[in-house]
Design an enzyme around this catalytic site. Structure first.
Site, short mmCIF file in Angstrom:
data_model
loop_
_atom_site.label_atom_id
_atom_site.label_comp_id
_atom_site.label_asym_id
_atom_site.label_seq_id
_atom_site.Cartn_x
_atom_site.Cartn_y
_atom_site.Cartn_z
N TYR A 54 0.84 -1.20 0.00
CA TYR A 54 0.00 0.00 0.00
C TYR A 54 0.87 1.25 0.00
O TYR A 54 0.60 2.22 -0.71
CB TYR A 54 -0.92 0.00 1.22
N PHE A 93 -7.12 19.19 -25.20
CA PHE A 93 -7.85 17.95 -25.45
C PHE A 93 -9.21 18.02 -24.74
O PHE A 93 -9.39 18.78 -23.81
CB PHE A 93 -7.04 16.74 -24.97
N ASP A 94 -10.18 17.20 -25.19
CA ASP A 94 -11.55 17.36 -24.67
C ASP A 94 -11.67 17.12 -23.16
O ASP A 94 -12.44 17.80 -22.50
CB ASP A 94 -12.57 16.53 -25.47
N ASP A 117 0.65 18.93 -21.33
CA ASP A 117 -0.20 17.75 -21.43
C ASP A 117 0.57 16.81 -22.36
O ASP A 117 0.63 17.01 -23.56
CB ASP A 117 -1.56 18.16 -22.00
N ALA A 146 0.74 13.43 -23.23
CA ALA A 146 0.35 12.08 -23.66
C ALA A 146 1.26 11.53 -24.77
O ALA A 146 1.67 10.38 -24.73
CB ALA A 146 -1.10 12.08 -24.11
N LYS A 172 -0.66 6.25 -23.75
CA LYS A 172 -0.17 6.52 -25.11
C LYS A 172 1.33 6.20 -25.17
O LYS A 172 1.71 5.06 -25.34
CB LYS A 172 -0.45 7.97 -25.50
N HIS A 217 -20.09 13.12 -26.53
CA HIS A 217 -19.83 12.15 -27.61
C HIS A 217 -19.74 10.71 -27.11
O HIS A 217 -20.00 9.78 -27.85
CB HIS A 217 -18.56 12.52 -28.38
#
Ligand code: F0G
Length: 458
Positions: free
Chosen positions: A72, A124-125, A215, A217, A258, A450
């Site tokens: 843990y 990004f969304d 960001d 990714a 990714k 979406h």
């Protein structure tokens, strides 16, 4: 004779995928309310919905799973991940999270308050979702070339520095918690940001005393494009380029699904210990204790290994050449696309593919449905449905680009699959004038609609 390109891996394990008939697909897509997210995976032959979490792990990554420490607190897997992030990316502090949007959630819980502005290249969304959910505004300062698929530009992910400075100059600085650079710029078509632009954005941010968040990714794909296209970087290794890129960031969020080639996982990297401590509070509330934050020990191990492999030139060369291969095959059929081709996906320009369909009938979604019916291929709409309604006026937003994205999972499909996709979309292109009507929305969620939208064909 020059040797042709060949992948720098061989296949050790295979997974069966299912073909289907057109009548079966007609039935399934109807049952799915014409939303491709609702299809079962065995109703799809080639799945190009996303390159996120869908890649094939290497033998070394699978081996790392066995070495996972599931303690843990203080697991060795946590330290393995910490060391990889420090060594490859240069961030001394980090918080694991279960995926990229969780990293956004934790970080933005500290930084983003109602009424704030967050400029950057196209968010990004999920990033935009987390900003708008907190009643703040994301401002897209991407260069205008990104929105014209017919214009060539080496780095269509770049920020327009004048647009960005205008935002910084004309607003109270305490309203701007950060600038977000998305590398590569997914929404603009997997388009890279140049080192020069990253450097310039950071200098501007420093001048105004604002932090820069990457960001990240697809940061490794971004580094590959810098190596291939930017003067002065041709002889540098991907890892050297990555080091310099992140020297222009204060914080990074990462969807490790990714470029770290894992099925699940993410993290936030910090250079500032104080911000790390503040974010840790939210990390514990939302994700889990600091040394696992939503991830299993085994997955942290695989991620650490994946970061190393994902920043090797050969891995990236195989990947991005496969994307370009699909693009070049589609070009033979005349299919209009965002060019130059991006790193992780081919983006089809639906305004040029189906120019006769009105935007109110969601042409990109219509094309995604047609491609599925044609050959069982699943792509994703990046257009007006994904753009959501304006949070204030509740009117539909119609973005400059109406695209379908065919994202290619890493190390998963062969070039025969790419040929199949190219011919399928080529066939749809040949009969494009027979596609006379689009779709209408029957049901939708207030945000990120979406994923769950229900549609009818007109
Ligand atoms: N940022 C970028 C640039 C992304 O592309 C994604 C996810 C995220 C953040 C969120 O990460 O999914 O791990 O929570 N993109 C996926 C895609 C879903 O299909 O492009 P996540």
């Amino acid at each position: 004779m020059q040797l042709p390109f060949a992948e720098s891996f061989k296949i050790k394990m295979v997974e069966t995928i299912q073909k289907s008939t057109r009548p079966e697909r007609e039935q399934w897509i109807k049952e799915a309310k014409y939303n491709l997210f609702n299809l079962k995976s065995n109703q799809v032959f080639i799945d190009l919905l996303t390159d996120s979490g869908t890649g094939a792990m290497s033998d070394k990554q699978w081996s790392e799973l066995m070495l996972g420490d599931e303690s843990y607190a203080g697991a060795s897997s946590y330290y393995k991940m910490k060391n990889a992030i420090q060594a490859i990316l240069g961030f001394p502090y980090f918080l694991p999270t279960h995926q990229g949007r969780a990293a956004e959630n934790v970080l933005f819980s500290v930084l983003v308050k109602e009424g704030m502005l967050v400029p950057g290249n196209s968010h990004f969304d999920t990033t935009k979702g987390h900003i708008e959910f907190r009643k703040a505004t994301a401002i897209d300062c991407t260069i205008h070339e990104a929105f014209d698929t017919t214009v060539y530009h080496d780095f269509k992910g770049n920020v327009d520095l004048e647009k960005l400075e205008m935002v910084l100059k004309s607003n109270p600085l305490e309203k701007i918690p950060m600038i977000i650079m998305t590398i590569t710029n997914n929404s603009a078509g997997g388009q890279p940001v140049s080192m020069q632009n990253l450097r310039d954005v950071y200098a501007l941010a420093q001048k105004y005393g604002i932090r820069v968040v990457f960001d990240s990714a697809r940061f490794a794909e971004n580094a590959y494009f810098i190596k291939m296209r930017e003067k002065g970087y041709e002889n540098k290794s991907i890892k050297e380029i990555v080091q310099e890129m992140f020297s222009y960031a204060d914080v990074m969020t990462m969807s490790a699904k990714k470029d770290a080639i894992v099925n699940m996982g993410g993290f936030i990297g910090f250079k500032d210990e104080e911000l790390f401590k503040q974010a840790s509070v939210f990390g514990i509330v939302f994700e889990g204790f600091i040394t696992y934050g939503g991830m299993s020990g085994r997955d942290m191990n695989a991620l650490a290994q994946g970061l190393d492999e994902g920043t090797e030139f050969d891995t990236l060369d195989s990947r991005i050449k496969q994307t370009a291969y699909l693009g070049s095959r589609l070009k033979e059929f005349g299919v209009p696309m965002q060019e130059p081709f991006g790193g992780h996906a081919i983006f089809v320009d639906v305004k040029r593919f189906l120019p006769h369909l009105p935007k109110e009938e969601f042409p990109a979604q219509t094309l995604a449905i047609e491609l599925y019916l044609e050959a069982g291929i699943r792509a994703v709409e990046i257009g007006a449905i994904m753009a959501d309604r304006d949070p204030i006026t509740r009117e539909n937003r119609f973005p400059d680009l109406e695209l379908i994205r065919m994202a290619i999972p890493r190390r998963t499909y062969t070039n025969n699959h790419m040929d199949y996709v190219a011919v399928a979309l080529g066939n749809v292109f040949a009969r494009r004038n027979e596609i006379k009507r689009g779709v209408k929305i029957v049901k939708e969620a207030p945000i990120m609609r979406h994923f769950t939208v229900e549609l009818e064909r007109l």
